[in-house]
Design a protein around this motif. Sequence first.
Motif, PDB file in Angstrom:
ATOM      1  N   ILE A  63       0.834  -1.205   0.000  1.00  0.00           N
ATOM      2  CA  ILE A  63       0.000   0.000   0.000  1.00  0.00           C
ATOM      3  C   ILE A  63       0.868   1.254   0.000  1.00  0.00           C
ATOM      4  O   ILE A  63       0.609   2.218  -0.736  1.00  0.00           O
ATOM      5  N   ALA A  64       1.919   1.260   0.816  1.00  0.00           N
ATOM      6  CA  ALA A  64       2.788   2.440   0.901  1.00  0.00           C
ATOM      7  C   ALA A  64       3.450   2.717  -0.448  1.00  0.00           C
ATOM      8  O   ALA A  64       3.549   3.875  -0.878  1.00  0.00           O
ATOM      9  N   THR A  65       3.901   1.653  -1.118  1.00  0.00           N
ATOM     10  CA  THR A  65       4.529   1.827  -2.430  1.00  0.00           C
ATOM     11  C   THR A  65       3.527   2.358  -3.439  1.00  0.00           C
ATOM     12  O   THR A  65       3.823   3.288  -4.207  1.00  0.00           O
ATOM     13  N   LEU A  66       2.322   1.780  -3.456  1.00  0.00           N
ATOM     14  CA  LEU A  66       1.291   2.236  -4.387  1.00  0.00           C
ATOM     15  C   LEU A  66       0.930   3.694  -4.127  1.00  0.00           C
ATOM     16  O   LEU A  66       0.750   4.484  -5.060  1.00  0.00           O
ATOM     17  N   GLN A  67       0.819   4.072  -2.868  1.00  0.00           N
ATOM     18  CA  GLN A  67       0.462   5.454  -2.546  1.00  0.00           C
ATOM     19  C   GLN A  67       1.534   6.429  -3.011  1.00  0.00           C
ATOM     20  O   GLN A  67       1.211   7.529  -3.483  1.00  0.00           O
ATOM     21  N   ARG A  68       2.818   6.039  -2.903  1.00  0.00           N
ATOM     22  CA  ARG A  68       3.881   6.910  -3.417  1.00  0.00           C
ATOM     23  C   ARG A  68       3.715   7.132  -4.908  1.00  0.00           C
ATOM     24  O   ARG A  68       3.897   8.242  -5.415  1.00  0.00           O
ATOM     25  N   VAL A  69       3.368   6.046  -5.621  1.00  0.00           N
ATOM     26  CA  VAL A  69       3.197   6.159  -7.070  1.00  0.00           C
ATOM     27  C   VAL A  69       2.029   7.073  -7.410  1.00  0.00           C
ATOM     28  O   VAL A  69       2.154   8.003  -8.225  1.00  0.00           O
ATOM     29  N   LEU A  70       0.878   6.831  -6.810  1.00  0.00           N
ATOM     30  CA  LEU A  70      -0.315   7.603  -7.146  1.00  0.00           C
ATOM     31  C   LEU A  70      -0.150   9.070  -6.774  1.00  0.00           C
ATOM     32  O   LEU A  70      -0.552   9.963  -7.533  1.00  0.00           O
ATOM     33  N   ALA A  71       0.424   9.327  -5.607  1.00  0.00           N
ATOM     34  CA  ALA A  71       0.644  10.711  -5.196  1.00  0.00           C
ATOM     35  C   ALA A  71       1.648  11.405  -6.107  1.00  0.00           C
ATOM     36  O   ALA A  71       1.500  12.585  -6.439  1.00  0.00           O
ATOM     37  N   GLY A  72       2.679  10.647  -6.522  1.00  0.00           N
ATOM     38  CA  GLY A  72       3.666  11.226  -7.431  1.00  0.00           C
ATOM     39  C   GLY A  72       3.059  11.616  -8.765  1.00  0.00           C
ATOM     40  O   GLY A  72       3.437  12.632  -9.365  1.00  0.00           O
ATOM     41  N   MET A  73       2.097  10.830  -9.236  1.00  0.00           N
ATOM     42  CA  MET A  73       1.411  11.168 -10.481  1.00  0.00           C
ATOM     43  C   MET A  73       0.463  12.352 -10.279  1.00  0.00           C
ATOM     44  O   MET A  73       0.358  13.230 -11.137  1.00  0.00           O
ATOM     45  N   ALA A  74      -0.222  12.380  -9.166  1.00  0.00           N
ATOM     46  CA  ALA A  74      -1.151  13.480  -8.890  1.00  0.00           C
ATOM     47  C   ALA A  74      -0.424  14.824  -8.827  1.00  0.00           C
ATOM     48  O   ALA A  74      -0.905  15.830  -9.357  1.00  0.00           O
TER      49      ALA A  74
ATOM     50  N   TRP B 147       4.636  -1.044  -9.198  1.00  0.00           N
ATOM     51  CA  TRP B 147       5.288  -2.260  -8.703  1.00  0.00           C
ATOM     52  C   TRP B 147       4.422  -2.903  -7.625  1.00  0.00           C
ATOM     53  O   TRP B 147       4.051  -2.257  -6.643  1.00  0.00           O
ATOM     54  N   ILE B 148       4.092  -4.172  -7.813  1.00  0.00           N
ATOM     55  CA  ILE B 148       3.317  -4.911  -6.812  1.00  0.00           C
ATOM     56  C   ILE B 148       4.297  -5.599  -5.871  1.00  0.00           C
ATOM     57  O   ILE B 148       4.988  -6.540  -6.249  1.00  0.00           O
ATOM     58  N   LEU B 149       4.370  -5.140  -4.642  1.00  0.00           N
ATOM     59  CA  LEU B 149       5.273  -5.710  -3.640  1.00  0.00           C
ATOM     60  C   LEU B 149       4.474  -6.448  -2.572  1.00  0.00           C
ATOM     61  O   LEU B 149       3.448  -5.968  -2.103  1.00  0.00           O
ATOM     62  N   GLY B 150       4.953  -7.617  -2.178  1.00  0.00           N
ATOM     63  CA  GLY B 150       4.307  -8.362  -1.102  1.00  0.00           C
ATOM     64  C   GLY B 150       3.181  -9.254  -1.593  1.00  0.00           C
ATOM     65  O   GLY B 150       2.823  -9.274  -2.770  1.00  0.00           O
ATOM     66  N   ALA B 151       2.620  -9.987  -0.658  1.00  0.00           N
ATOM     67  CA  ALA B 151       1.561 -10.945  -0.971  1.00  0.00           C
ATOM     68  C   ALA B 151       0.253 -10.233  -1.278  1.00  0.00           C
ATOM     69  O   ALA B 151      -0.043  -9.166  -0.737  1.00  0.00           O
ATOM     70  N   ILE B 152      -0.525 -10.826  -2.182  1.00  0.00           N
ATOM     71  CA  ILE B 152      -1.890 -10.388  -2.444  1.00  0.00           C
ATOM     72  C   ILE B 152      -2.812 -11.409  -1.774  1.00  0.00           C
ATOM     73  O   ILE B 152      -2.800 -12.590  -2.126  1.00  0.00           O
ATOM     74  N   MET B 153      -3.592 -10.958  -0.813  1.00  0.00           N
ATOM     75  CA  MET B 153      -4.386 -11.888   0.013  1.00  0.00           C
ATOM     76  C   MET B 153      -5.797 -12.078  -0.567  1.00  0.00           C
ATOM     77  O   MET B 153      -6.360 -11.189  -1.159  1.00  0.00           O
TER      78      MET B 153
END
Length: 533
Positions: free
Chosen positions: A200-211, A527-533
């Motif tokens: 989630i933290a990695t995804l949020q960095r990406v989305l915020a960086g695009m915004a 980038w998808i990091l970690g397990a997807i539950m």
Amino acid sequence: MDRTQQRFQIQRGALPSGKPVDLQEVAVLLQAGDDVAIARLPLAKGLHVRLPNGRLLIVGQRVLAGHKLALREIAQGQPVLRYGSIIGFATQTIEAGSHVHTHNLAVGTLHQQYVYGSELHLVQPVSIQEQRTFQGYRRPDGRAGTRNYLALIGTVNCAASAIRAIQKRFGAEILRRYPQIDGIIGLTHKNGCAMGSQGIATLQRVLAGMAAHPNVGAYLLVGLGCESNQIPNLISEMRLDVGERWKEPLSLNLQEHQGIAQTVEEGVRLIGELLPRVNDVRREAIPISELTLALQCGGSDGWSGVTANPALGYCVDELIRQGGTAVLSETPEIYGAEHVLLRRARSQEVGEKLLERLRWWEQYAAINGMEMDNNPSPGNKLGGLTTIYEKSLGAIAKGGSMPLNAVYQYAEQITERGLVVMDTPGYDPVSATGQVAGGANIMAFTTGRGSCFGFKPAPSIKIATNTPMYESMNNDMDLNAGVMLDGEGMSAEEAGRQILEEVIAVASGKKSKSEAQDIGEEEFAPWILGAIM
């Protein structure tokens, strides 16, 4: 016999028996002590080659263009040198004149002795009279954009269909009314829920960086409502509500708006209100020190480290002398060549941060049942690359010769100027997504096999490593560094200056080949990091 006739006969093996040709006519020797040279054209079995020391070499079997020719006998287990560095170890005795590739060369174990900053030198900035500018968009926060997009950003895959439906409502006829807007992009993805905190933290960095990207004039966040990646949390964690640019970020939630139909209507209304505001900008002269150039290579071949990458490295050096920034990434494609970068590290701390990332990749590959040498790809090998060490030594040439000033996590905001490294996978869409989310506002992409890559919102300039591919894929290639091998040849400096001029032109609004074909939206791939539950 003229050169064209000679090259044709070399390929057919039709030169008179025993008549030698000079090595530089048929192959490229990068450094005097190298064990291999790179064939300029297919070399026939039996061809006699005169080496620089006057010794004659007989080609033992056909060697394709871009592939390696052994210049001397190499015993089993001995290292093989290209670029003056080890690219692997002989898995059997390699006779002089042999083709060197996967059948007789493998990675083995390197025993590197790292030295930090031994080749560090001060950057000599250009004079005021030499300072260059581009025509860009100056944003309220002071940063500079090369494009002006309006972005629909999904917090979760469940919002992707609604985003596409909103986009469809704004066709070319509507957008023609807003000539300063490059388009409405939908940044959708396959993530956003059932993820751990790291993901989630990695995804949020990406989305915020695009915004907050300087190439994005305004954005609208679209979510489902029950996902792990909650919109309020994204806004607060990434501080999207702080600063001059945005006070109250716009967002939509499908569950709060009674489903897709109503959400789409509300999204159309909001975008309609944003369009005049985003259009109310004009390009102005901005120093190229405000450019952050993402460096990418994909579909690499044996020529990547000979032509396009060194030429791009020269462009990078000139951009940095102008005060600009270049972002070297694809960490697995630094593996085995890190010693070169460490010698230019600004400090031991910077160097150790790079090594920490490489050790992380070793562990990451191992726990996922892979090895670092799973890269190069099959296409890379067809093009002449054999090991990850060889690929990496050619890949880092994109970074030029300037000091390494910083190492960043994936999609982390880039704040240092000069040459920096961002930790990303080698897979181009994922790597480019991290670089652009970190602030890169333009991209240079070298390719030998032929990659048709584009990326929105940052324009991608594709540079071919060889002329045959450039000519066969001319609609997708912006520049041809293969001219460095043709005829009298262009120097890396000349080709690098050509790349820099193209970077400035595209940053100023010239459409790259991928933009002209409207390519670059589907390449957004966090980038998808970690397990997807």
